[in-house]
Design an enzyme around this catalytic site. Structure first.
Site, PDB file in Angstrom:
ATOM      1  N   ASP A 159       0.613  -1.173  -0.224  1.00 59.07           N
ATOM      2  CA  ASP A 159      -0.188  -0.027   0.083  1.00 59.07           C
ATOM      3  C   ASP A 159       0.905   1.173   0.079  1.00 59.07           C
ATOM      4  O   ASP A 159       0.498   2.215  -0.581  1.00 59.07           O
ATOM      5  CB  ASP A 159      -1.023  -0.133   1.154  1.00 59.07           C
ATOM      6  CG  ASP A 159      -1.724  -1.319   1.460  1.00 59.07           C
ATOM      7  OD1 ASP A 159      -2.494  -1.724   0.162  1.00 59.07           O
ATOM      8  OD2 ASP A 159      -1.455  -2.000   2.359  1.00 59.07           O
ATOM      9  N   HIS A 187      -4.861  -3.691   6.016  1.00 61.10           N
ATOM     10  CA  HIS A 187      -4.642  -3.690   4.680  1.00 61.10           C
ATOM     11  C   HIS A 187      -6.096  -3.916   3.885  1.00 61.10           C
ATOM     12  O   HIS A 187      -6.383  -4.933   3.896  1.00 61.10           O
ATOM     13  CB  HIS A 187      -3.636  -4.749   4.498  1.00 61.10           C
ATOM     14  CG  HIS A 187      -3.298  -5.166   2.955  1.00 61.10           C
ATOM     15  ND1 HIS A 187      -2.890  -4.402   2.013  1.00 61.10           N
ATOM     16  CD2 HIS A 187      -3.569  -6.577   2.238  1.00 61.10           C
ATOM     17  CE1 HIS A 187      -3.026  -5.182   1.072  1.00 61.10           C
ATOM     18  NE2 HIS A 187      -3.292  -6.086   0.985  1.00 61.10           N
TER      19      HIS A 187
HETATM   20  P1  NAD Z   1      -1.689 -18.708  -4.909  1.00 58.51           P
HETATM   21  O1  NAD Z   1      -2.994 -19.184  -4.555  1.00 58.51           O
HETATM   22  O2  NAD Z   1      -1.147 -18.400  -6.082  1.00 58.51           O
HETATM   23  O3  NAD Z   1      -0.625 -19.191  -3.763  1.00 58.51           O
HETATM   24  C1  NAD Z   1      -0.680 -19.552  -2.369  1.00 58.51           C
HETATM   25  C2  NAD Z   1      -0.070 -20.985  -2.466  1.00 58.51           C
HETATM   26  O4  NAD Z   1      -0.167 -21.175  -0.917  1.00 58.51           O
HETATM   27  C3  NAD Z   1      -0.497 -22.328  -2.853  1.00 58.51           C
HETATM   28  O5  NAD Z   1       0.350 -22.862  -3.842  1.00 58.51           O
HETATM   29  C4  NAD Z   1      -1.129 -22.775  -1.966  1.00 58.51           C
HETATM   30  O6  NAD Z   1      -0.983 -24.459  -2.318  1.00 58.51           O
HETATM   31  C5  NAD Z   1      -0.262 -22.731  -0.699  1.00 58.51           C
HETATM   32  N1  NAD Z   1      -0.966 -22.678   0.557  1.00 58.51           N
HETATM   33  C6  NAD Z   1      -2.532 -22.791   0.852  1.00 58.51           C
HETATM   34  N2  NAD Z   1      -2.630 -23.059   2.147  1.00 58.51           N
HETATM   35  C7  NAD Z   1      -1.404 -23.375   2.674  1.00 58.51           C
HETATM   36  C8  NAD Z   1      -0.615 -23.666   3.862  1.00 58.51           C
HETATM   37  N3  NAD Z   1      -1.606 -24.034   5.087  1.00 58.51           N
HETATM   38  N4  NAD Z   1       0.522 -23.864   4.357  1.00 58.51           N
HETATM   39  C9  NAD Z   1       1.454 -23.761   3.086  1.00 58.51           C
HETATM   40  N5  NAD Z   1       0.980 -23.489   1.997  1.00 58.51           N
HETATM   41  C10 NAD Z   1      -0.263 -23.236   1.875  1.00 58.51           C
HETATM   42  O7  NAD Z   1      -1.850 -17.171  -3.950  1.00 58.51           O
HETATM   43  P2  NAD Z   1      -0.930 -15.912  -4.014  1.00 58.51           P
HETATM   44  O8  NAD Z   1      -1.291 -15.094  -4.996  1.00 58.51           O
HETATM   45  O9  NAD Z   1       0.423 -16.377  -3.736  1.00 58.51           O
HETATM   46  O10 NAD Z   1      -1.484 -15.072  -2.666  1.00 58.51           O
HETATM   47  C11 NAD Z   1      -1.108 -15.645  -1.344  1.00 58.51           C
HETATM   48  C12 NAD Z   1      -1.888 -14.817  -0.416  1.00 58.51           C
HETATM   49  O11 NAD Z   1      -1.344 -13.407  -0.485  1.00 58.51           O
HETATM   50  C13 NAD Z   1      -3.348 -14.763  -0.511  1.00 58.51           C
HETATM   51  O12 NAD Z   1      -4.058 -14.614   0.696  1.00 58.51           O
HETATM   52  C14 NAD Z   1      -3.244 -13.154  -0.955  1.00 58.51           C
HETATM   53  O13 NAD Z   1      -4.623 -12.376  -0.883  1.00 58.51           O
HETATM   54  C15 NAD Z   1      -2.353 -12.455  -0.207  1.00 58.51           C
HETATM   55  N6  NAD Z   1      -1.869 -11.221  -0.659  1.00 58.51           N
HETATM   56  C16 NAD Z   1      -1.271 -10.150   0.078  1.00 58.51           C
HETATM   57  C17 NAD Z   1      -0.815  -9.246   0.016  1.00 58.51           C
HETATM   58  C18 NAD Z   1      -0.583  -8.020   0.842  1.00 58.51           C
HETATM   59  O14 NAD Z   1      -0.485  -6.880   0.520  1.00 58.51           O
HETATM   60  N7  NAD Z   1      -0.684  -8.271   2.046  1.00 58.51           N
HETATM   61  C19 NAD Z   1      -0.755  -8.873  -1.323  1.00 58.51           C
HETATM   62  C20 NAD Z   1      -1.230  -9.898  -2.463  1.00 58.51           C
HETATM   63  C21 NAD Z   1      -1.498 -11.027  -2.145  1.00 58.51           C
HETATM   64  C1  LMR Z   2      -3.332  -6.752  -2.757  1.00 62.15           C
HETATM   65  O1  LMR Z   2      -3.461  -5.644  -2.325  1.00 62.15           O
HETATM   66  O2  LMR Z   2      -3.107  -6.690  -4.010  1.00 62.15           O
HETATM   67  C2  LMR Z   2      -3.567  -8.094  -2.302  1.00 62.15           C
HETATM   68  O3  LMR Z   2      -4.116  -7.865  -0.966  1.00 62.15           O
HETATM   69  C3  LMR Z   2      -4.593  -8.996  -2.976  1.00 62.15           C
HETATM   70  C4  LMR Z   2      -5.927  -8.231  -2.786  1.00 62.15           C
HETATM   71  O4  LMR Z   2      -6.821  -9.396  -2.526  1.00 62.15           O
HETATM   72  O5  LMR Z   2      -6.276  -7.371  -2.935  1.00 62.15           O
END
Ligand code: NAD
Ligand code: LMR
Length: 326
Positions: A159, A187
């Site tokens: 952010d 967030h």
């Molecule tokens: P993705 O689905 O591509 O990958 C997630 C991976 O986590 C998968 O490979 C899955 O098998 C694995 N997984 C699920 N549960 C698990 C567990 N208990 N232990 C180990 N591995 C596990 O998703 P992504 O795009 O990599 O996003 C992951 C997370 O990050 C989501 O919750 C998304 O919303 C979050 N995210 C947060 C921010 C932020 O700014 N805070 C930004 C982007 C994404």
């Molecule tokens: C983001 O801010 O891009 C991530 O937290 C993914 C989402 O769900 O918005």
């Protein structure tokens, strides 16, 4: 060359994992003199894909990559970890808010909080990326309560980076010229990207940009950027999220530059009237793994209203997961 540190990453075969691991291994987070051993956790069905990621990590021949361990058991993946990136969890789809993920993702962080407390190194620092990241960090912190509370972090650096990029584009500067950009709260759409103290090349953003734009379009664009990306890509942000995770842990490791601050979701000790114990994003400075909330930032009616709103949302998320906090 320093002794290698152990870096645990969950969800290592996922989209963020794929963008994150190669940057850590290349030295972008802990520096070009800091070897790492990667300890990667996946769900059992993700292990085959993770083996492919490991082949690619090996084939990159990173000089700083001193080992790779993989497991579908958190108790093994967190053994001796000095740093942990908790990414593994479901991303939202375009119809969902991040809070809609709580019931699916929250329970993951109970087991992982306990496993970290049982097995990680005594100097552990943890960054929760998986959404809703503030409340997931709260769940993990409660489950792993033997670990000092100041070690738990939730990621709002994305952010902050988005806010810097919007301001830079508006005034015709590069994002690196923007400093002192703090994010307050959750967030989520209720966050407050605090333009009031931000600077571009040392000049106040409030003198360079129209106040109405800052209070309306700017705040809204930053707060809803995640959804805009999901709508455009059909998948949630991944490379920029990985980059922000690197930035967060790098700032914690190397420290923030003099005169500047960054944004981290950390456990509130009551600063700025935020209820104690919530994982709340504050403007912070960091040094050698520790952080401090920036003191004495003046508040006004606009900031107070947004901060009150984001506190309310975090309290409501905490109520939703109260059974996971017992
Ligand atoms: P993705 O689905 O591509 O990958 C997630 C991976 O986590 C998968 O490979 C899955 O098998 C694995 N997984 C699920 N549960 C698990 C567990 N208990 N232990 C180990 N591995 C596990 O998703 P992504 O795009 O990599 O996003 C992951 C997370 O990050 C989501 O919750 C998304 O919303 C979050 N995210 C947060 C921010 C932020 O700014 N805070 C930004 C982007 C994404
Ligand atoms: C983001 O801010 O891009 C991530 O937290 C993914 C989402 O769900 O918005």
């Amino acid at each position: 060359m320093n002794a290698p540190i152990r870096v645990a990453v969950t969800g290592a075969a996922g989209n963020i994992g794929y963008a994150l691991l190669f940057r850590i291994a290349a030295g972008d987070c802990y520096g070009k003199d800091q070897p790492v051993i990667l300890q990667l956790l996946e769900l059992t069905p993700g292990m085959k894909a993770l083996e492919g990621v490991v082949m690619e990590l090996m084939d990159s021949a990173f000089p700083l990559l001193h080992g790779i361990e993989i497991s579908d058991d958190a108790n093994k993946a967190f053994k001796g970890a000095n740093q942990a990136f908790l990414v593994g969890s479901r991303p939202r789809t375009k119809e969902m808010s991040r809070a809609d993920l709580i019931m699916a993702n929250g329970p993951i962080f109970v087991g992982q909080g306990k496993a970290l407390a049982a097995h990680a190194a005594s100097d552990l620092r943890v960054l929760v990326v998986g959404n809703p990241c503030n409340t997931n960090a709260l769940i993990a912190m409660n489950a792993g309560r033997e670990i000092p509370r100041d070690r738990w972090h939730a990621m709002t650096r994305l952010d902050e980076n988005r806010a810097k990029a919007q301001i830079a584009a508006k005034v015709g500067a590069v994002p690196g010229a923007v400093s002192n950009m703090g994010i307050w709260g959750n967030h989520s759409d209720t966050m407050f990207p605090d333009f009031r103290h931000a600077l571009v090349n040392g000049k106040a953003v409030t003198d360079l940009c129209d106040r109405t734009w800052l209070e309306t379009d700017f705040v809204k664009t930053v707060a809803t950027r995640g959804k805009a990306i999901i709508e455009a890509r059909g998948a949630s942000s991944a490379a920029s999220a990985a980059s922000a995770a690197i930035d967060h842990m790098s700032s914690l490791w190397h420290g923030t530059p003099p005169g500047d601050f960054t944004s981290m979701g950390v456990c509130s000790n009551g600063a700025y009237g935020v209820p104690e114990g919530l994982i709340f994003s504050y403007p912070v400075t960091a040094k050698a793994g520790d952080w401090q909330v920036v003191a004495g930032l003046d508040q006004d009616a606009f900031a107070n209203a947004r901060i009150a709103n984001t506190i309310k949302e975090l309290e409501s998320e905490r109520d939703t997961v109260k059974d996971l906090l017992a």
